[in-house]
Design a protein around this motif. Structure first.
Motif, PDB file in Angstrom:
ATOM      1  N   ALA A 160       0.693  -1.002  -0.318  1.00 32.74           N
ATOM      2  CA  ALA A 160       0.326   0.027   0.176  1.00 32.74           C
ATOM      3  C   ALA A 160       0.743   1.082  -0.068  1.00 32.74           C
ATOM      4  CB  ALA A 160      -0.936  -0.353   1.545  1.00 32.74           C
ATOM      5  N   VAL A 161       1.975   1.033   0.898  1.00 37.77           N
ATOM      6  CA  VAL A 161       3.119   2.208   0.785  1.00 37.77           C
ATOM      7  C   VAL A 161       3.392   2.575  -0.622  1.00 37.77           C
ATOM      8  CG1 VAL A 161       4.635   3.254   1.883  1.00 37.77           C
ATOM      9  CG2 VAL A 161       3.572   2.449   3.095  1.00 37.77           C
ATOM     10  N   ASP A 162       3.710   1.592  -1.416  1.00 39.35           N
ATOM     11  CA  ASP A 162       4.749   1.465  -2.720  1.00 39.35           C
ATOM     12  C   ASP A 162       3.139   2.329  -3.391  1.00 39.35           C
ATOM     13  OD1 ASP A 162       6.933   0.087  -1.502  1.00 39.35           O
ATOM     14  OD2 ASP A 162       6.756  -1.713  -2.559  1.00 39.35           O
ATOM     15  N   ASP A 163       2.366   1.792  -3.608  1.00 37.34           N
ATOM     16  CA  ASP A 163       1.275   2.361  -4.098  1.00 37.34           C
ATOM     17  C   ASP A 163       1.145   4.150  -3.920  1.00 37.34           C
ATOM     18  OD1 ASP A 163       0.736  -0.018  -5.727  1.00 37.34           O
ATOM     19  OD2 ASP A 163      -1.579  -0.292  -4.785  1.00 37.34           O
ATOM     20  N   ALA A 164       1.030   4.797  -2.031  1.00 41.62           N
ATOM     21  CA  ALA A 164       0.907   5.714  -2.370  1.00 41.62           C
ATOM     22  C   ALA A 164       2.091   6.617  -2.995  1.00 41.62           C
ATOM     23  CB  ALA A 164       1.192   5.693  -1.047  1.00 41.62           C
ATOM     24  N   LEU A 165       3.658   6.018  -2.484  1.00 38.06           N
ATOM     25  CA  LEU A 165       4.581   6.103  -3.247  1.00 38.06           C
ATOM     26  C   LEU A 165       4.513   6.673  -4.866  1.00 38.06           C
ATOM     27  CD1 LEU A 165       6.588   4.787  -1.152  1.00 38.06           C
ATOM     28  CD2 LEU A 165       6.771   7.414  -1.125  1.00 38.06           C
ATOM     29  N   GLY A 166       4.055   5.518  -5.396  1.00 36.92           N
ATOM     30  CA  GLY A 166       4.023   5.713  -6.504  1.00 36.92           C
ATOM     31  C   GLY A 166       3.093   6.754  -7.014  1.00 36.92           C
ATOM     32  N   ARG A 167       1.507   7.049  -6.631  1.00 35.47           N
ATOM     33  CA  ARG A 167       1.218   8.395  -7.022  1.00 35.47           C
ATOM     34  C   ARG A 167       1.067   9.516  -6.898  1.00 35.47           C
ATOM     35  NH1 ARG A 167      -4.868   6.892  -8.748  1.00 35.47           N
ATOM     36  NH2 ARG A 167      -5.147   4.574  -8.389  1.00 35.47           N
ATOM     37  N   LEU A 168       2.454   9.614  -5.182  1.00 35.47           N
ATOM     38  CA  LEU A 168       2.362  10.676  -4.862  1.00 35.47           C
ATOM     39  C   LEU A 168       3.950  10.994  -5.905  1.00 35.47           C
ATOM     40  CD1 LEU A 168       2.058  13.271  -3.493  1.00 35.47           C
ATOM     41  CD2 LEU A 168       3.597  12.200  -1.196  1.00 35.47           C
ATOM     42  N   GLY A 169       4.846  10.527  -6.141  1.00 37.66           N
ATOM     43  CA  GLY A 169       5.405  10.489  -7.008  1.00 37.66           C
ATOM     44  C   GLY A 169       5.104  11.135  -8.162  1.00 37.66           C
ATOM     45  N   ALA A 170       3.960  10.651  -9.095  1.00 37.31           N
ATOM     46  CA  ALA A 170       3.287  10.604 -10.461  1.00 37.31           C
ATOM     47  C   ALA A 170       2.779  12.132  -9.963  1.00 37.31           C
ATOM     48  CB  ALA A 170       3.159   9.730 -10.842  1.00 37.31           C
ATOM     49  N   ALA A 171       2.426  12.691  -8.959  1.00 34.16           N
ATOM     50  CA  ALA A 171       1.720  13.868  -8.696  1.00 34.16           C
ATOM     51  C   ALA A 171       3.198  14.875  -9.098  1.00 34.16           C
ATOM     52  CB  ALA A 171       0.738  14.437  -7.291  1.00 34.16           C
ATOM     53  N   ARG A 172       4.068  14.541  -8.010  1.00 37.15           N
ATOM     54  CA  ARG A 172       5.213  15.352  -8.032  1.00 37.15           C
ATOM     55  C   ARG A 172       5.758  16.002  -9.816  1.00 37.15           C
ATOM     56  NH1 ARG A 172       9.663  17.717  -8.984  1.00 37.15           N
ATOM     57  NH2 ARG A 172      10.900  18.085  -7.318  1.00 37.15           N
ATOM     58  N   THR A 210       4.498  19.560 -16.494  1.00 38.18           N
ATOM     59  CA  THR A 210       3.586  20.100 -16.995  1.00 38.18           C
ATOM     60  C   THR A 210       2.708  21.094 -16.120  1.00 38.18           C
ATOM     61  OG1 THR A 210       1.354  18.784 -16.249  1.00 38.18           O
ATOM     62  CG2 THR A 210       2.558  17.981 -17.985  1.00 38.18           C
ATOM     63  N   GLY A 211       3.278  20.620 -15.026  1.00 45.53           N
ATOM     64  CA  GLY A 211       2.256  22.172 -14.185  1.00 45.53           C
ATOM     65  C   GLY A 211       0.625  21.567 -13.782  1.00 45.53           C
ATOM     66  N   SER A 212       0.185  20.232 -14.241  1.00 41.57           N
ATOM     67  CA  SER A 212      -0.811  19.851 -14.063  1.00 41.57           C
ATOM     68  C   SER A 212      -1.099  19.104 -13.206  1.00 41.57           C
ATOM     69  CB  SER A 212      -1.534  19.227 -15.314  1.00 41.57           C
ATOM     70  OG  SER A 212      -3.024  18.457 -14.890  1.00 41.57           O
ATOM     71  N   LEU A 213      -1.886  19.110 -11.597  1.00 40.77           N
ATOM     72  CA  LEU A 213      -2.194  17.291 -11.024  1.00 40.77           C
ATOM     73  C   LEU A 213      -3.859  17.168 -11.500  1.00 40.77           C
ATOM     74  CD1 LEU A 213      -1.359  19.992  -8.069  1.00 40.77           C
ATOM     75  CD2 LEU A 213       0.028  17.268  -8.729  1.00 40.77           C
ATOM     76  N   GLY A 214      -3.978  17.402 -13.021  1.00 41.50           N
ATOM     77  CA  GLY A 214      -5.295  17.105 -12.999  1.00 41.50           C
ATOM     78  C   GLY A 214      -5.358  15.539 -12.654  1.00 41.50           C
ATOM     79  N   ALA A 215      -4.369  14.555 -13.177  1.00 44.46           N
ATOM     80  CA  ALA A 215      -5.003  12.972 -13.004  1.00 44.46           C
ATOM     81  C   ALA A 215      -4.975  12.882 -11.238  1.00 44.46           C
ATOM     82  CB  ALA A 215      -3.518  12.358 -14.044  1.00 44.46           C
ATOM     83  N   THR A 216      -3.773  12.932 -10.437  1.00 45.09           N
ATOM     84  CA  THR A 216      -3.907  12.864  -9.554  1.00 45.09           C
ATOM     85  C   THR A 216      -5.166  12.985  -8.982  1.00 45.09           C
ATOM     86  OG1 THR A 216      -2.100  13.276  -9.622  1.00 45.09           O
ATOM     87  CG2 THR A 216      -3.177  13.501  -7.336  1.00 45.09           C
ATOM     88  N   VAL A 217      -5.529  14.687  -8.877  1.00 42.36           N
ATOM     89  CA  VAL A 217      -7.242  15.385  -8.061  1.00 42.36           C
ATOM     90  C   VAL A 217      -8.271  14.518  -9.174  1.00 42.36           C
ATOM     91  CG1 VAL A 217      -7.805  17.636  -7.990  1.00 42.36           C
ATOM     92  CG2 VAL A 217      -5.379  17.188  -7.805  1.00 42.36           C
ATOM     93  N   GLU A 218      -8.319  14.673 -10.161  1.00 41.23           N
ATOM     94  CA  GLU A 218      -9.279  14.059 -10.118  1.00 41.23           C
ATOM     95  C   GLU A 218      -9.429  11.969 -10.127  1.00 41.23           C
ATOM     96  OE1 GLU A 218      -9.774  15.086 -14.685  1.00 41.23           O
ATOM     97  OE2 GLU A 218      -9.712  17.325 -13.670  1.00 41.23           O
TER      98      GLU A 218
END
Lengths: 320, 320
Positions: free
Chosen positions: B240-252, B258-266
């Motif tokens: 679960a931590v790896d999933d969270a690190l992956g998603r937070l890293g992708a947001a970063r 690109t300056g966009s957080l669209g994928a993460t926020v949506e």
């Protein structure tokens, strides 16, 4: 009391218009949203037919202009101000401060601008979600920079106090760093946590209780609002995300190698205690002489210590 | 109704003892904590002088034994069971299921064990924090494996229903994966978020409002409880931590490039909607025949779809 002209009548702008009126100020507004304009009119508030008209009235009556539009609409609003009320006393309630400061210098350089940010809100939006009491006891940042005109600052501070809030003085940069940590990162973490939970399927959602529900609550906010807020504070938010990635990565490493989460869990608990103590602490009651040459430094020192201004008495700002 | 013997009288065990008594069952307990034992006795409950005595009584009266001790005390308790009530009908309320299953097979292999986990609790602990109503409408996982004895399962299920909870059937492994995502990861993220916020100093704490307060609330839980819970579910929590690190890293990465957080926020908002819809949805009312050869599969399918069992009627489990 100086009149107030509010541009943008959503949750925050609408609440400022109500609160300023309730405090006995002459106040009016304008908004590009016909829904908000109609709702405000029905509620008995004065809504000008357009932003230009509202600003011309502000110029005539020497009103404080409060910009309460979303960040993407800021430039257009500042251009209207430069044309219709170029030397007005100006504040804003946009959630990021350094970019606004820069935009004002570029587009409306002759205004006397004091940046502001009320730390209040709900996940709802629009005029209908607002109220005169929204800012009661909330923190409301007012920016202080080397070049800040403290007479203008005091006038905006009085409006903030009239709205029922308490003032936290900070530089635009310090504000943006702080809100990245305690507002924008929490929104991003909530989004990540919500998604990782839902990735576990319906069984996960069936078992989700307090910790998941609390931790994901702000993921219910409208995505475009979260994006505007977070994307508008890119630099400071990147730093905060890096700190979070570092701490979460360290937790992962410790759990995988030693099996212990002691350092992570205890640091988190201490931070929670710090915040709880801060919220329950009594703040010292002092007077800051706004006519003194080191008033700006004194104000910023107060904000850095977590202090607030709760009143004005002539040249003096009262802390508490 | 079969009597109930509760080992461990903290928040959960103490609440089971109260709820089982309130449902009209003969019930008694034992605990290594003299504070909890004294408090339960003062409240009028029967507390045996030691775990062995309580278990001998369970053997005599053919009681359901409920193990409600912290994970580190599990092995000792199972050894006592193997000596004093080796063939008892056994359940537990430990927050992780596969390790308990394994420990039972090793230390008390002749018991008829059904793993359990009530998704209820507060950040407080001890007998004094419990109540007979703690489990009202809460989800309570009961494990189902290929070799599960469904007669034993039905008996434990009746106790869970008597406590006011609803039953979510799941394998031990599926349970541990799910709670890693919706309980253990939220505790870890809350700790990380609390620390990153506090790293911003007093100004950050002064500006912290709803999103930080909500997102860090469970960081107020006693660190030793959080550690026991999270460290006891190491494998699934690492995933679960790896999933969270992956998603937070992708947001970063997206914010930086690109300056966009669209994928993460949506994605976060959709997940929040899924959870909200799940909580507000009406569940279908069906009957599952527990004497049927595919009952285990049917129960597990129900749990995977987020369904619950809300009653028993002879050989039938009622969903809703």
């Amino acid at each position: 009391m100086r009149p107030v002209c509010v541009i943008g009548l959503g949750l925050i702008g609408g609440s400022v218009l109500r609160a300023a009126s309730a405090a006995g100020r002459q106040a009016w507004g304008a908004t590009a949203s016909t829904v908000d304009a109609d709702a405000a009119t029905v509620d008995g508030y004065r809504v000008e037919s357009g932003v230009d008209t509202a600003l011309q009235l502000a110029r005539e009556r020497d009103a404080i202009v409060v910009v309460a539009v979303p960040l993407p609409a800021l430039d257009q609003t500042l251009s209207a101000i430069a044309v219709n009320a170029p030397e007005c006393l100006l504040t804003d309630v946009v959630s990021v401060k350094a970019p606004v400061e820069m935009a004002v210098r570029q587009s409306a350089p002759r205004t006397r601008h004091i940046g502001g940010h009320p730390m209040a809100g709900t996940s709802a939006s629009g005029w209908i979600a607002g109220s005169a009491g929204l800012f009661k006891d909330a923190s409301w940042v007012l920016t202080v920079e080397d070049e800040t005109d403290l007479d203008a600052w005091r006038e905006v501070a009085q409006l903030v106090l009239d709205c029922g809030a308490q003032i936290v003085p900070a530089t635009a940069a310090a504000h943006d760093d702080a809100v990245a940590r305690i507002s924008h990162l929490p929104h991003l973490m909530a989004a990540v946590l919500a998604a990782v939970g839902a990735d576990g399927g319906m069984l996960s959602l069936a078992l989700a209780a307090g910790s998941y529900t609390d931790g994901t609550r702000v993921a219910g906010t409208r995505p475009e609002l979260v994006r505007a807020m977070c994307e508008g504070n890119r630099g400071p938010l990147l730093d905060a995300v890096d700190d979070a990635l570092g701490r979460l990565g360290a937790a992962r490493g410790a759990l995988a190698s030693t099996g212990s989460l002691g350092a992570t869990v205890e640091a988190g608990h201490r931070a929670w205690q710090d915040h709880t103590e801060y919220r329950n602490s009594r703040r010292s009651q002092d007077r800051i002489d706004l006519s003194s040459p080191d008033a700006r430094e004194t104000l910023l020192g107060l904000g850095q210590r977590g202090g607030r201004i709760v009143g004005l008495d002539g040249d003096f700002a009262l802390t508490g």
